[in-house]
Design an enzyme around this catalytic site. Structure first.
Site, mmCIF file in Angstrom:
data_model
loop_
_atom_site.group_PDB
_atom_site.id
_atom_site.type_symbol
_atom_site.label_atom_id
_atom_site.label_comp_id
_atom_site.label_asym_id
_atom_site.label_seq_id
_atom_site.Cartn_x
_atom_site.Cartn_y
_atom_site.Cartn_z
ATOM 1 N N HIS A 144 0.804 -1.132 0.029
ATOM 2 C CA HIS A 144 -0.120 -0.104 0.136
ATOM 3 C C HIS A 144 0.959 1.113 0.084
ATOM 4 C CE1 HIS A 144 -3.466 2.677 2.011
ATOM 5 N NE2 HIS A 144 -3.167 2.684 0.776
ATOM 6 N N HIS A 151 1.333 4.862 -2.958
ATOM 7 C CA HIS A 151 1.502 6.288 -2.685
ATOM 8 C C HIS A 151 2.872 6.870 -2.567
ATOM 9 C CE1 HIS A 151 -2.120 6.981 -0.181
ATOM 10 N NE2 HIS A 151 -2.216 5.709 -0.075
ATOM 11 N N HIS A 157 -3.756 0.579 -6.513
ATOM 12 C CA HIS A 157 -4.190 1.329 -5.174
ATOM 13 C C HIS A 157 -5.663 0.902 -5.007
ATOM 14 C CE1 HIS A 157 -5.638 4.537 -2.627
ATOM 15 N NE2 HIS A 157 -4.433 4.365 -1.960
ATOM 16 N N ASN A 209 -6.420 -0.596 -1.236
ATOM 17 C CA ASN A 209 -6.961 0.319 -0.139
ATOM 18 C C ASN A 209 -8.198 0.005 0.283
ATOM 19 O OD1 ASN A 209 -6.523 3.102 1.334
ATOM 20 N ND2 ASN A 209 -8.625 3.405 0.042
ATOM 21 N N ILE A 240 -6.744 8.893 -1.147
ATOM 22 C CA ILE A 240 -7.189 8.639 0.225
ATOM 23 C C ILE A 240 -6.091 7.554 0.557
ATOM 24 C CG2 ILE A 240 -8.895 6.902 -0.227
ATOM 25 C CD1 ILE A 240 -10.306 8.740 2.247
#
Length: 862
Positions: A517, A522, A708, A712, A862
């Site tokens: 993750h 990110h 993602h 997520n 997010i």
């Protein structure tokens, strides 16, 4: 104004006026503290001299101004066009008329526009549209940008028409403006600290997480992707580190347009994270201190979702309630006098509270859970280690044929290997080097695990052995002390097997959070965001292609550095590597490979797929019912086709690509600066051919969207019930003949819960997962565009329409597969259908808002 009307009456013979409209959003429409403000308030402030616009010619140059396109007279905004008659206007947007004194005969078609804000506060400018431009029709300037009062800038704010140009195709009159804009965004002469209105895109290392942890990036020991520079002052106690912020008062600088305009979940997220850290966490700590501080049974945990727990009324909670608009934290902090922490029931226990304990569900989540990219095909038995024997000795697995033979449906190990029937989830090598340190932390006992799985005749996986290893120091070597566990279904041994699976789930949770993750989506995306803004003009086709997939990513990453991955932040508080968490992610980054982020390459690297020229995806899966890979390949293929169709419009051959100075500068900077710690890796594409660019752009889009989404939005649905996915373990496996073993026989649930994540960690961790797993109401999904006029190119718009249609086809396929009883891994014993890679392109109403575990947003927001 009058001239405009007369011009209209005479049929605009002179073409001396151009009429158009400006769409903007006032700052206070977007301000949380201003929730009650009506849209009409203050609209008049924009009329008159409040905002002025000047057109720039794309064909006629001004020799007295560096041969830049001629600039027209200033025009002011006119009457407010009431939104009711304009269905395209969404809440909070205002539309104004504007009339330009401009003769196309004399000045040519406008190609850019200067906007000046003469107010005291900023506004969000969306678009400027010119109607009936002679010889051209409609011209749209797409801004999507915050415009601050003119005095804040060292330059004019210039916005270009939505035409697409490679650098050598840019009209001469507009070239200097294109170069200026990139120079302004690079701001290589501005050291900072940067202010809110700044638009500076520069790089920095992760030296802002707090002292006492290694700086990530810039060294061989701790390589890392770069983050956006803030220019904050350096610490006085250790000038290698950037100072931390004062909580509450400050927010971390990100370039202004990276904080998106709408009531975006990211801003929301900022508030909820602050509320969690400043209010909820201290209250949970007090609650745990005042209560027995432990869960004793699974029913105790389930009470969290049924009645909730009453938090003590501490001052921090009152403070939070005062400070944050209720709109934002009402889900976190209910109304009324009592502070009840009540969480929604996670999907994993909705239909059946015990299904998670079955071997089938455990194995299914390896293929269709929140971390479905760990499994690899076993090619040798027993599994070997890649740890350096001069430091670690021999870490070959101790699993033998005797352990697993009885569960291979009559096959020998040799036959099972040859038939592609044995698989492994191997956390041994990457955790072992950290275990001495991690297990020296208080209340921490972690094993490095290997899980062997057998592909049954019915297409489901079954775990056949779990090896738990802990470090054993022998002289100068860190060897392993290993025990192998096999499935048991009765008595104490059945609980020993449940615990073995829990230790595996702990490894998986940490790896998922820190690597699958944080690092692999990110962190690795941020350098691409920065390089694109610094090196590719907004008029460049690759900028237009990629920018939707960057929305809010720098913003969200800055929030993470502020409260999640920082020293003592929520990740260190709740996930087992604790203070070693970010260091572990840096060690793993040493082996990150951009090319292997493409899904087909990743599947082949893990032995889960083989090359197959006859398949549309060019690969064939060895486990046919592998929901993440099946849905993922369909989405990957749609992305790749869209990117190939789009780039073919602008790059007819490799020569054009090689001669594109912006593109070459972009790729060089991504490699040498953004991911500079890996710049010498042999795998970097050379960026000399169109297929290389297609694959690179497809990989970037895949990472920001589908990859993602896969890691997520299932976090709370799968891990919101922490016995299924604990984030830590605290004590070793009970051994026969000990008091712990006897206790396990007497009260198995209590021992299980005392072995995994403690109550404080669990409550904080799942409160965070709830925030992270929600889709926002204004989510823009893959195959959607928040700016319909993003390009004037009809071919590009057509290609995008085909892309959206393909994604809607994939939605129908996913629903059909989930309804097919033959595909047992699609729903599993928990009866929780796999929808994480359902594109949700067809949803324009926000139906997937909240904890729906479905939909692929365009970007990491997010």
């Amino acid at each position: 104004m009058l001239g405009g009307i007369i011009g209209d009456l005479t049929g605009g013979l002179k073409n001396a006026h151009l009429k158009g409209s400006v769409v903007l959003m006032r700052k206070n429409v977007l301000d949380f503290n201003d929730f009650g403000a009506t849209v009409v308030d203050g609209i008049t402030e924009f009329l008159g001299r409040g905002v002025t616009c000047q057109l720039i010619s794309s064909t006629v140059v001004d020799h007295n101004n560096g041969n830049r396109g001629k600039v027209g007279a200033e025009a002011s905004l006119e009457q407010w066009l009431i939104p009711t008659s304009l269905p395209s206007i969404t809440t909070g947007e205002s539309k104004f008329g504007v009339t330009f004194d401009w003769s196309v005969d004399k000045l040519g078609v406008p190609g850019a526009i200067i906007i000046k804000n003469n107010h005291a506060s900023e506004f969000f400018l969306k678009t400027i549209t010119l109607d009936n431009v002679p010889g051209r029709g409609t011209v749209v300037f797409v801004a999507n940008s915050w415009v601050y009062p003119q005095a804040k800038y060292r330059y004019n704010r210039v916005f270009f028409a939505n035409d697409t140009y490679l650098p050598h195709q840019m009209p001469e009159a507009l070239k200097p403006y294109r170069d200026d804009e990139l120079r302004n965004l690079r701001a290589d002469d501005q050291q900072g600290p940067y202010e809110t209105h700044d638009r500076v895109y520069r790089y920095d290392v992760y030296n802002d997480l707090g002292e006492g942890r290694p700086i990530l990036g810039g060294t061989d020991d701790h390589p890392y992707p770069r983050r956006g520079r803030t220019g904050r002052k350096l610490s006085q106690t250790d000038p290698r580190y950037e100072t931390r912020l004062l909580p509450v008062v400050d927010t971390i600088y990100v370039p202004r347009d990276e904080v998106f305009g709408h009531l975006k979940m990211a801003d929301f997220f900022g508030y909820t994270i602050k509320a969690l850290v400043d209010g909820i966490v201290p209250a949970i700590r007090t609650y745990v201190d005042l209560s027995p501080g432990e869960f004793d049974s699974f029913q105790d945990v389930i009470k969290l979702y049924e009645g909730g727990i009453k938090l003590p009324n501490i001052p921090a909670l009152e403070e939070m309630r005062k400070r944050f608009p209720l709109e934002l934290v009402k889900d976190l902090v209910p109304m009324g006098g009592d502070y009840i922490l009540k969480l929604p029931k996670p999907q994993i226990i909705k239909e059946d509270e015990k299904a998670w304990m079955t071997d089938e569900e455990f194995a299914r989540e390896i293929l269709a859970g929140v971390n479905p990219m760990m499994i690899t095909r076993l090619t040798e038995f027993p599994p070997k280690s890649t740890l350096d024997p001069s430091k670690y000795g021999d870490h070959t697995s101790t699993i033998t044929e005797a352990h697993i033979g009885k569960n291979l449906e009559g096959l020998t190990v040799e036959q099972a290997l040859a038939g592609n029937r044995l698989y492994i989830v191997d956390h041994h090598d990457h955790l072992m080097p950290f275990l001495v340190d991690i297990n020296n932390l208080d209340d921490s006992f972690i094993y490095a695990t290997r899980t062997l799985l057998f592909l049954r005749g019915d297409g489901m996986l079954a775990p056949v052995a779990i090896e738990l290893s802990s470090p054993l120091i022998q002289g100068s070597l860190t060897t392993a002390k290993s025990t192998v566990y096999t499935p048991e279904s009765t008595g104490v041994e059945a609980w020993i097997w449940q615990l073995a699976k829990a230790y595996v789930a702990v490894n998986d949770y940490g790896w998922h959070q820190l690597i699958s993750h944080w690092l692999n989506t990110h962190a690795v995306m941020e350098p691409f965001v920065i390089a694109t803004n610094r090196q590719l003009s907004v008029t460049h086709p690759v900028n237009k292609l990629l920018v939707p997939h960057y929305r809010d990513t720098m913003n969200i990453n800055s929030r993470a550095r502020e409260a999640l991955i920082n020293t003592g932040g929520i990740i260190e508080m709740t996930v087992f590597p604790r203070k070693f968490a970010m260091e572990l992610s840096s060690v793993v980054y040493k082996n990150w490979n951009f090319v292997e982020q493409a899904l087909p390459d990743d599947l082949m690297r893990r032995g889960m797929a083989v090359e197959d020229p006859s398949s549309p995806y060019k690969v064939r899966l060895l486990i046919e019912d592998y929901p993440y890979a099946v849905d993922g390949l369909a989405v990957w293929h749609a992305i790749e086709q869209w990117v190939a169709d789009y780039l073919a419009i602008y790059y007819p051959d490799d020569g054009v690509l090689q001669g594109d100075v912006e593109l070459q500068a972009w790729w060089k900077e991504v490699r040498e600066v953004g991911h500079g710690d890996l710049k010498d890796a042999a795998w970097w594409p050379k960026m000399q051919t169109v297929p290389e660019l297609v694959k690179a752009c497809a990989t970037i889009i895949w990472t920001g969207s589908a990859l993602h989404a896969a890691v997520n939005f299932g976090q709370y649905p799968y891990a919101g019930y922490h016995p299924n996915k604990p984030s830590a373990s605290r004590r070793p496996m009970p051994e026969k003949g000990t008091e712990q073993y006897a206790e396990l026989a007497r009260d198995p649930e209590k021992v299980f819960l005392r072995t995994i994540t403690n109550q404080f960690q669990a409550l904080v961790g799942i409160s965070l997962l709830e925030i992270l797993s929600k889709h926002s109401s204004d989510e823009v999904y893959l195959g959607q565009h928040d700016t319909p006029e993003w390009t004037s190119d009809a071919k590009a718009l057509e290609a995008f329409k085909r892309f959206s249609a393909r994604l809607e086809d994939i939605e129908r396929q996913v629903v059909a597969m989930n309804a097919n009883p033959q595909l047992k891994n699609r729903n599993g014993p928990a009866k929780f259908p796999y929808m994480l890679l359902y594109p949700n392109t067809s949803d324009y109403k926000g139906d997937a808002e909240g904890l729906t575990a479905r939909g692929i947003p365009n970007s990491i927001s997010i």
